[in-house]
Design a protein around this motif. Structure first.
Motif, PDB file in Angstrom:
ATOM      1  N   MET A  65      34.370  33.194  46.451  1.00 19.58           N
ATOM      2  CA  MET A  65      35.446  32.355  45.905  1.00 19.58           C
ATOM      3  C   MET A  65      36.645  33.066  45.209  1.00 19.58           C
ATOM      4  O   MET A  65      37.510  32.867  45.515  1.00 19.58           O
ATOM      5  N   ALA A  66      36.048  34.346  44.705  1.00 21.02           N
ATOM      6  CA  ALA A  66      37.082  35.088  44.027  1.00 21.02           C
ATOM      7  C   ALA A  66      38.282  35.747  44.955  1.00 21.02           C
ATOM      8  O   ALA A  66      39.326  35.828  45.041  1.00 21.02           O
ATOM      9  N   ALA A  67      37.576  36.156  45.994  1.00 20.39           N
ATOM     10  CA  ALA A  67      38.189  36.630  47.327  1.00 20.39           C
ATOM     11  C   ALA A  67      39.166  35.518  47.795  1.00 20.39           C
ATOM     12  O   ALA A  67      40.393  36.129  48.114  1.00 20.39           O
ATOM     13  N   THR A  68      38.689  34.337  47.943  1.00 19.23           N
ATOM     14  CA  THR A  68      39.642  33.489  48.516  1.00 19.23           C
ATOM     15  C   THR A  68      40.726  33.171  47.514  1.00 19.23           C
ATOM     16  O   THR A  68      41.777  33.083  47.795  1.00 19.23           O
ATOM     17  N   GLN A  69      40.480  32.951  46.184  1.00 16.37           N
ATOM     18  CA  GLN A  69      41.423  32.730  45.149  1.00 16.37           C
ATOM     19  C   GLN A  69      42.471  33.793  45.086  1.00 16.37           C
ATOM     20  O   GLN A  69      43.960  33.497  45.067  1.00 16.37           O
ATOM     21  N   GLU A  70      42.014  35.097  45.513  1.00 14.65           N
ATOM     22  CA  GLU A  70      42.993  36.381  45.229  1.00 14.65           C
ATOM     23  C   GLU A  70      43.943  36.169  46.400  1.00 14.65           C
ATOM     24  O   GLU A  70      45.282  36.286  46.657  1.00 14.65           O
ATOM     25  N   TRP A  71      43.338  35.909  47.761  1.00 12.21           N
ATOM     26  CA  TRP A  71      44.058  35.667  49.131  1.00 12.21           C
ATOM     27  C   TRP A  71      45.129  34.392  48.823  1.00 12.21           C
ATOM     28  O   TRP A  71      46.306  34.542  49.097  1.00 12.21           O
ATOM     29  N   ARG A  72      44.873  33.155  48.349  1.00  8.58           N
ATOM     30  CA  ARG A  72      45.616  32.365  48.264  1.00  8.58           C
ATOM     31  C   ARG A  72      46.779  32.739  47.148  1.00  8.58           C
ATOM     32  O   ARG A  72      47.876  32.258  47.346  1.00  8.58           O
ATOM     33  N   LYS A  73      46.397  33.436  46.046  1.00 11.55           N
ATOM     34  CA  LYS A  73      47.701  33.868  45.129  1.00 11.55           C
ATOM     35  C   LYS A  73      48.526  34.607  45.930  1.00 11.55           C
ATOM     36  O   LYS A  73      49.824  34.485  45.743  1.00 11.55           O
TER      37      LYS A  73
END
Length: 115
Positions: free
Chosen positions: A94-102
């Motif tokens: 989830m953290a990796a996805t949020q960073e990618w989206r950011k």
């Protein structure tokens, strides 16, 4: 409630859609090797085990100082399923996805002129 057919919008949902309750096999798929995977994540009660693992995920995220966007937080059970029930891996994903989206959407949403 009785409604004349002429008063029903052409794209209204039928009553069956609103009262549909999927069978347990449609909610959680059971595989021959003994593993299982949740297929329906919305409007279905979570198992006790899933609730416990989500609580662990919340604790892990808080201890790591992570706060997820609502769009990502509502997908927590999907990340848990993808991580085969491992809360630590689910939070990491989830953290990796949020960073990618950011990073990907840092300039704002994609618009038709940019495609």
């Amino acid at each position: 409630l009785v409604v004349q057919a002429s008063n029903v919008a052409p794209f209204s949902l039928p009553q069956e859609v609103l009262t549909y309750a999927p069978c347990s096999e449609a909610i959680i798929a059971q595989f021959k090797n003994g593993e299982s995977e949740r297929k329906v994540h919305c409007n279905i009660e979570l198992t006790q085990e899933e609730q416990q693992k989500l609580a662990i995920m919340r604790e892990l995220a808080q201890s790591q100082g992570k706060a997820f966007t609502p769009a990502l937080a509502t997908a927590a059970t999907r990340y848990l399923a993808r991580a085969k029930g491992d809360p630590k891996r689910a939070v990491k994903d989830m953290a990796a996805t949020q960073e990618w989206r950011k990073e990907f959407f840092q300039a704002g949403p994609i618009i038709d002129k940019s495609v």
